[in-house]
Design a protein around this motif. Structure first.
Motif, PDB file in Angstrom:
ATOM      1  N   ILE A   1       0.809   4.243 -15.876  1.00 34.54           N
ATOM      2  CA  ILE A   1       2.156   4.642 -15.424  1.00 34.54           C
ATOM      3  C   ILE A   1       2.980   4.026 -16.385  1.00 34.54           C
ATOM      4  CG2 ILE A   1       3.957   4.111 -13.908  1.00 34.54           C
ATOM      5  CD1 ILE A   1       2.068   4.281 -11.514  1.00 34.54           C
TER       6      ILE A   1
ATOM      7  N   ARG B   1       0.844  -5.011 -12.195  1.00 35.75           N
ATOM      8  CA  ARG B   1       1.116  -3.537 -11.495  1.00 35.75           C
ATOM      9  C   ARG B   1      -0.225  -2.808 -11.283  1.00 35.75           C
ATOM     10  NH1 ARG B   1       7.060  -3.010 -11.263  1.00 35.75           N
ATOM     11  NH2 ARG B   1       6.771  -1.344  -9.947  1.00 35.75           N
TER      12      ARG B   1
ATOM     13  N   ARG C   1       4.838  -5.243  -2.175  1.00 29.37           N
ATOM     14  CA  ARG C   1       3.427  -5.480  -2.590  1.00 29.37           C
ATOM     15  C   ARG C   1       2.612  -6.370  -1.902  1.00 29.37           C
ATOM     16  NH1 ARG C   1       0.493  -3.546  -8.021  1.00 29.37           N
ATOM     17  NH2 ARG C   1      -1.177  -4.937  -7.721  1.00 29.37           N
TER      18      ARG C   1
ATOM     19  N   TRP D   1      10.191  -5.865  -5.006  1.00 27.73           N
ATOM     20  CA  TRP D   1       8.682  -5.233  -5.360  1.00 27.73           C
ATOM     21  C   TRP D   1       7.638  -6.164  -4.865  1.00 27.73           C
ATOM     22  CZ3 TRP D   1       5.386  -7.716  -8.800  1.00 27.73           C
ATOM     23  CH2 TRP D   1       4.270  -6.956  -8.958  1.00 27.73           C
TER      24      TRP D   1
ATOM     25  N   HIS E   1       7.720  -0.640 -14.309  1.00 31.26           N
ATOM     26  CA  HIS E   1       7.400   0.658 -14.813  1.00 31.26           C
ATOM     27  C   HIS E   1       8.489   1.403 -15.276  1.00 31.26           C
ATOM     28  CE1 HIS E   1       3.811   0.876 -12.016  1.00 31.26           C
ATOM     29  NE2 HIS E   1       3.263   0.493 -13.102  1.00 31.26           N
TER      30      HIS E   1
ATOM     31  N   THR F   1      -4.687  11.102  -6.125  1.00 32.91           N
ATOM     32  CA  THR F   1      -5.697  10.513  -6.962  1.00 32.91           C
ATOM     33  C   THR F   1      -7.213  10.669  -6.466  1.00 32.91           C
ATOM     34  OG1 THR F   1      -5.225   8.534  -5.977  1.00 32.91           O
ATOM     35  CG2 THR F   1      -4.018   9.043  -8.314  1.00 32.91           C
TER      36      THR F   1
ATOM     37  N   GLY G   1      -1.970   7.835  -3.437  1.00 34.09           N
ATOM     38  CA  GLY G   1      -3.139   7.588  -2.884  1.00 34.09           C
ATOM     39  C   GLY G   1      -4.337   8.706  -2.492  1.00 34.09           C
TER      40      GLY G   1
ATOM     41  N   LYS H   1       5.049   2.183 -18.814  1.00 35.36           N
ATOM     42  CA  LYS H   1       5.991   0.769 -18.679  1.00 35.36           C
ATOM     43  C   LYS H   1       7.128   0.648 -19.556  1.00 35.36           C
ATOM     44  CE  LYS H   1       1.542  -1.250 -17.427  1.00 35.36           C
ATOM     45  NZ  LYS H   1       1.545  -1.458 -16.308  1.00 35.36           N
TER      46      LYS H   1
ATOM     47  N   PHE I   1      -7.778   2.063 -13.173  1.00 33.62           N
ATOM     48  CA  PHE I   1      -6.621   1.776 -12.189  1.00 33.62           C
ATOM     49  C   PHE I   1      -5.638   0.735 -12.830  1.00 33.62           C
ATOM     50  CE2 PHE I   1     -10.517   2.638  -9.688  1.00 33.62           C
ATOM     51  CZ  PHE I   1      -9.949   3.352  -8.794  1.00 33.62           C
ATOM     52  N   GLY I   2      -5.416   0.590 -14.102  1.00 34.28           N
ATOM     53  CA  GLY I   2      -4.538  -0.129 -14.750  1.00 34.28           C
ATOM     54  C   GLY I   2      -5.042  -1.516 -14.842  1.00 34.28           C
TER      55      GLY I   2
ATOM     56  N   ILE J   1       7.361   1.040  -4.208  1.00 34.50           N
ATOM     57  CA  ILE J   1       6.634   0.249  -4.850  1.00 34.50           C
ATOM     58  C   ILE J   1       6.159   0.543  -6.350  1.00 34.50           C
ATOM     59  CG2 ILE J   1       4.292  -1.148  -5.050  1.00 34.50           C
ATOM     60  CD1 ILE J   1       3.811  -1.070  -2.281  1.00 34.50           C
TER      61      ILE J   1
ATOM     62  N   CYS K   1      -3.383  -1.030  -9.910  1.00 33.35           N
ATOM     63  CA  CYS K   1      -3.377  -0.335  -8.669  1.00 33.35           C
ATOM     64  C   CYS K   1      -3.923  -1.193  -7.299  1.00 33.35           C
ATOM     65  CB  CYS K   1      -4.280   0.803  -8.543  1.00 33.35           C
ATOM     66  SG  CYS K   1      -4.398   1.734  -7.315  1.00 33.35           S
ATOM     67  N   PRO K   2      -2.941  -1.270  -6.457  1.00 31.35           N
ATOM     68  CA  PRO K   2      -3.122  -2.201  -5.365  1.00 31.35           C
ATOM     69  C   PRO K   2      -4.088  -1.399  -4.368  1.00 31.35           C
ATOM     70  CG  PRO K   2      -1.148  -1.485  -4.895  1.00 31.35           C
ATOM     71  CD  PRO K   2      -1.563  -0.786  -6.341  1.00 31.35           C
TER      72      PRO K   2
HETATM   73  C1  HEM Z   1      -8.986   7.114  -7.423  1.00 32.39           C
HETATM   74  C2  HEM Z   1      -7.884   6.659  -6.837  1.00 32.39           C
HETATM   75  C3  HEM Z   1      -6.684   6.052  -7.502  1.00 32.39           C
HETATM   76  C4  HEM Z   1      -6.644   5.602  -8.858  1.00 32.39           C
HETATM   77  C5  HEM Z   1      -7.325   6.299 -10.143  1.00 32.39           C
HETATM   78  C6  HEM Z   1      -5.226   4.952  -9.107  1.00 32.39           C
HETATM   79  C7  HEM Z   1      -4.682   4.524 -10.295  1.00 32.39           C
HETATM   80  C8  HEM Z   1      -3.585   3.812 -10.336  1.00 32.39           C
HETATM   81  C9  HEM Z   1      -3.065   3.388 -11.679  1.00 32.39           C
HETATM   82  C10 HEM Z   1      -3.689   3.593 -12.874  1.00 32.39           C
HETATM   83  C11 HEM Z   1      -1.569   2.775 -11.327  1.00 32.39           C
HETATM   84  C12 HEM Z   1      -0.742   1.905 -12.305  1.00 32.39           C
HETATM   85  C13 HEM Z   1      -1.386   0.797 -12.723  1.00 32.39           C
HETATM   86  C14 HEM Z   1      -0.654   0.060 -13.818  1.00 32.39           C
HETATM   87  O1  HEM Z   1       0.616   0.381 -13.932  1.00 32.39           O
HETATM   88  O2  HEM Z   1      -1.208  -0.263 -14.751  1.00 32.39           O
HETATM   89  C15 HEM Z   1      -1.683   2.766  -9.783  1.00 32.39           C
HETATM   90  C16 HEM Z   1      -0.480   2.110  -9.086  1.00 32.39           C
HETATM   91  C17 HEM Z   1      -0.332   2.193  -7.762  1.00 32.39           C
HETATM   92  N1  HEM Z   1      -1.376   2.710  -6.817  1.00 32.39           N
HETATM   93 FE1  HEM Z   1      -3.285   3.647  -7.197  1.00 32.39          FE
HETATM   94  N2  HEM Z   1      -4.843   4.788  -7.754  1.00 32.39           N
HETATM   95  C18 HEM Z   1      -5.814   5.285  -6.775  1.00 32.39           C
HETATM   96  C19 HEM Z   1      -5.521   5.186  -5.567  1.00 32.39           C
HETATM   97  C20 HEM Z   1      -4.761   4.473  -4.956  1.00 32.39           C
HETATM   98  C21 HEM Z   1      -4.658   4.508  -3.360  1.00 32.39           C
HETATM   99  C22 HEM Z   1      -5.634   5.065  -2.484  1.00 32.39           C
HETATM  100  C23 HEM Z   1      -3.532   4.021  -3.069  1.00 32.39           C
HETATM  101  C24 HEM Z   1      -2.851   3.534  -1.759  1.00 32.39           C
HETATM  102  C25 HEM Z   1      -3.282   3.746  -0.574  1.00 32.39           C
HETATM  103  C26 HEM Z   1      -2.686   3.341  -4.261  1.00 32.39           C
HETATM  104  C27 HEM Z   1      -1.269   2.922  -4.336  1.00 32.39           C
HETATM  105  C28 HEM Z   1      -0.845   2.595  -5.633  1.00 32.39           C
HETATM  106  C29 HEM Z   1       0.305   1.832  -5.665  1.00 32.39           C
HETATM  107  C30 HEM Z   1       1.419   1.662  -4.573  1.00 32.39           C
HETATM  108  C31 HEM Z   1       0.623   1.586  -7.157  1.00 32.39           C
HETATM  109  C32 HEM Z   1       2.100   1.201  -7.545  1.00 32.39           C
HETATM  110  C33 HEM Z   1       1.675  -0.355  -7.820  1.00 32.39           C
HETATM  111  C34 HEM Z   1       2.793  -1.180  -8.314  1.00 32.39           C
HETATM  112  O3  HEM Z   1       3.749  -0.621  -9.215  1.00 32.39           O
HETATM  113  O4  HEM Z   1       2.867  -2.473  -8.137  1.00 32.39           O
HETATM  114  N3  HEM Z   1      -3.500   3.984  -5.399  1.00 32.39           N
HETATM  115  N4  HEM Z   1      -2.792   3.367  -9.285  1.00 32.39           N
END
Ligand code: HEM
Length: 495
Positions: free
Chosen positions: A359, A431, A127, A123, A99, A294, A291, A361, A426-427, A114, A433-434
């Protein structure tokens, strides 16, 4: 700005011009994507509009699915066709696995969380533990009662508000904060803390997320970062203590309980490094903030779309009556049977993706995408918002039409895990979204419960505003106010 700052700024602009023009010269031979010219030094910065997702879509119409923008000394590449997005997140996934954190993001997290950690062992460890330990099916199943408790608490909270205006986003936010806190730390905001701290926390999180997404000279002229001309770093440092203070109070309570009970952290079969990673994870505010904001945002959008489409609201409620029954309350086990509601949620993700540009890149080396060079260290924005409005793929793309996700032949076609490059809320790639398994359960469970327990109306005399406000997380421009009316014969089941 005082005289010294002005003098520094002038010297700075001179230096930047030299660096900038030599950079351009160096890259002259490379085939960079097309793009608008902008003005010397500042590039396209003065022309950025506050509704960036729409502006970037208009630019894509003019320059094509890959184009460049100079923002100060930063080269920004915007990509918006599914086939080119696939090249980034599938064919060159490892190169684009970093990122590109903003200065505000680094100030907020130290770059060790993360989201902002560079792709590498740190990372990977964070993760892995997050996904395997906290978001495993087993942990999610085990924490089901916690979610049920929180969602029912939200419904009880609404009893007292029947017939009055409710801020839907706020209600969901507090519920979701507690769900995530419970999942990570086993602790939540309790008693009077819940409403008082919850509301304050939301306000701070909103500011935090706003600062993360605010265009910052320090990002576009890294050499300027230490001057923090717009004061964004200072503001972020001002917000952080309040966010940390609230989270720390929950953490320290939980740590004490765990220490007193000699619980699972001291058990012999847990390796020390593993425990350390887990503790590091537990201290991360990015997970709680990412978390909750969003999830609350998408639930607010789902409710807004349904209020705007009474027919769809009625269909979703009819399905709930059929699957759950009016003398019963929604359980997570009902979720897989709520096909229409599932389509409503997928359609809302399409119309209002909470992260319209995912996010940003940053390629770890120069790479060719769509025949153009994307240089190492540039900022790459994947504009998924544009794809969701493409009339070639989506009939009447601006219309809210859940039925488009109800085709039996589409089994698995519109999953959330990033396999279909036309649909990536969610991407995708390393990366991705976990938090998907938790988000999916929580969003459906929350909306199902709100719709099953109550009928909802727009407040008398209020016009429903569907305008979006661009940010890292794209929210409604004005918070959604809606009025709940009792729908079930009795709400005693929630006691
Ligand atoms: C409607 C709910 C959510 C949406 C739309 C969403 C969307 C996303 C997106 C688009 C990314 C970036 C993916 C990429 O770079 O390609 C991301 C990363 C992330 N999300 Fe979510 N997310 C949601 C809920 C959550 C929840 C509930 C958690 C944790 C409890 C969470 C934790 C994370 C983390 C830790 C990352 C960074 C991952 C990394 O860099 O390896 N997200 N999310």
């Amino acid at each position: 700005m005082d005289q010294i700052s002005l003098a520094l700024l002038s010297v700075f602009f001179l230096l930047v011009s030299i660096v900038w023009y030599s950079w351009i010269f160096k890259n002259w031979t490379k085939k960079l994507p097309p793009g608008p010219r902008g003005v010397p030094i500042l590039g396209y910065l003065p022309f950025l509009s506050h509704n960036l997702h729409i502006q970037l879509t208009d630019l894509a119409r003019k320059y094509g699915p890959i184009y460049k923008l100079w923002l100060g000394t930063k080269l920004c590449v915007v990509i918006s066709s599914p086939s080119l997005i696939k090249e980034v997140v599938r064919d060159h996934d490892a190169v684009f696995a970093n990122h590109d954190p903003t200065v505000a993001g680094l100030v907020a997290t130290g770059g060790v969380d993360i989201v902002n950690s560079p792709y590498g062992p740190h990372w990977r460890n964070l993760r892995k533990v997050f996904v395997r330990e906290m978001l495993s099916n087993k942990n999610l199943d085990d924490s089901g009662p916690l979610r049920r408790y929180e969602v029912r608490r939200a419904v009880r909270n609404l009893y007292g508000k029947i017939g009055t205006n409710v801020d839907v986003g706020e209600l969901i936010f507090i519920t979701e904060v507690n769900v995530v806190l419970c999942l990570i730390w086993g602790g939540a905001l309790e008693g009077e803390n819940r409403d008082k701290i919850g509301a304050r926390f939301r306000e701070k999180v909103a500011k935090f997320v706003e600062l993360l997404g605010k265009p910052n000279l320090s990002d576009f002229f890294p050499i300027l970062a230490k001057f923090d001309f717009q004061g964004i770093e200072k503001e972020m440092k001002g917000v952080l203590p309040s966010v940390d203070e609230i989270l720390n109070s929950v953490i320290s309570d939980r740590m004490k309980i765990m220490e007193d009970s000699g619980g699972e952290f001291s058990s012999a079969n847990r390796r020390k490094d593993f425990v350390q990673i887990l503790l590091d994870l537990m201290k991360q505010n990015d997970i709680v903030i990412g978390g909750t904001d969003t999830t609350a945002t998408i639930v607010e959008w789902v409710m807004a779309e349904l209020l705007q489409s009474p027919h769809a609201m009625q269909k979703a409620q009819q399905e709930l009556t059929q699957v759950v029954g009016l003398n019963n309350i929604v359980e997570e086990s009902h979720i897989t049977k709520l096909h229409y509601l599932d389509a409503v949620i997928r359609e809302t993700f399409r119309l209002h993706p909470p992260l319209p540009l995912l996010i940003p890149k940053m390629p770890s080396k120069s790479c060719t995408i769509g025949g153009y060079t994307v240089p190492e260290g540039s900022r790459v924005l994947l504009n998924v918002w544009t794809n969701y409005k493409d009339p070639q793929v989506w009939e009447n793309p601006t219309e809210f039409k859940p039925e488009r996700f109800l085709n039996d032949d589409d089994n698995g076609k519109w999953d959330y895990i990033g396999n279909n490059f036309h649909y990536l809320p969610f991407g995708s790639g390393r990366r991705v979204c976990p938090g998907i398994p938790l988000a999916e359960r929580m969003v459906t469970y929350l909306v199902a419960t709100l719709l099953h327990s109550f009928d909802w109306k727009v407040p008398e005399g209020v016009k429903l505003d569907m305008e979006e406000k661009f940010g890292i997380v794209m929210k409604k421009s004005t918070p959604l106010l809606a009025v709940p009316y009792q729908r079930l014969p009795s709400l005693d089941m929630y006691e």
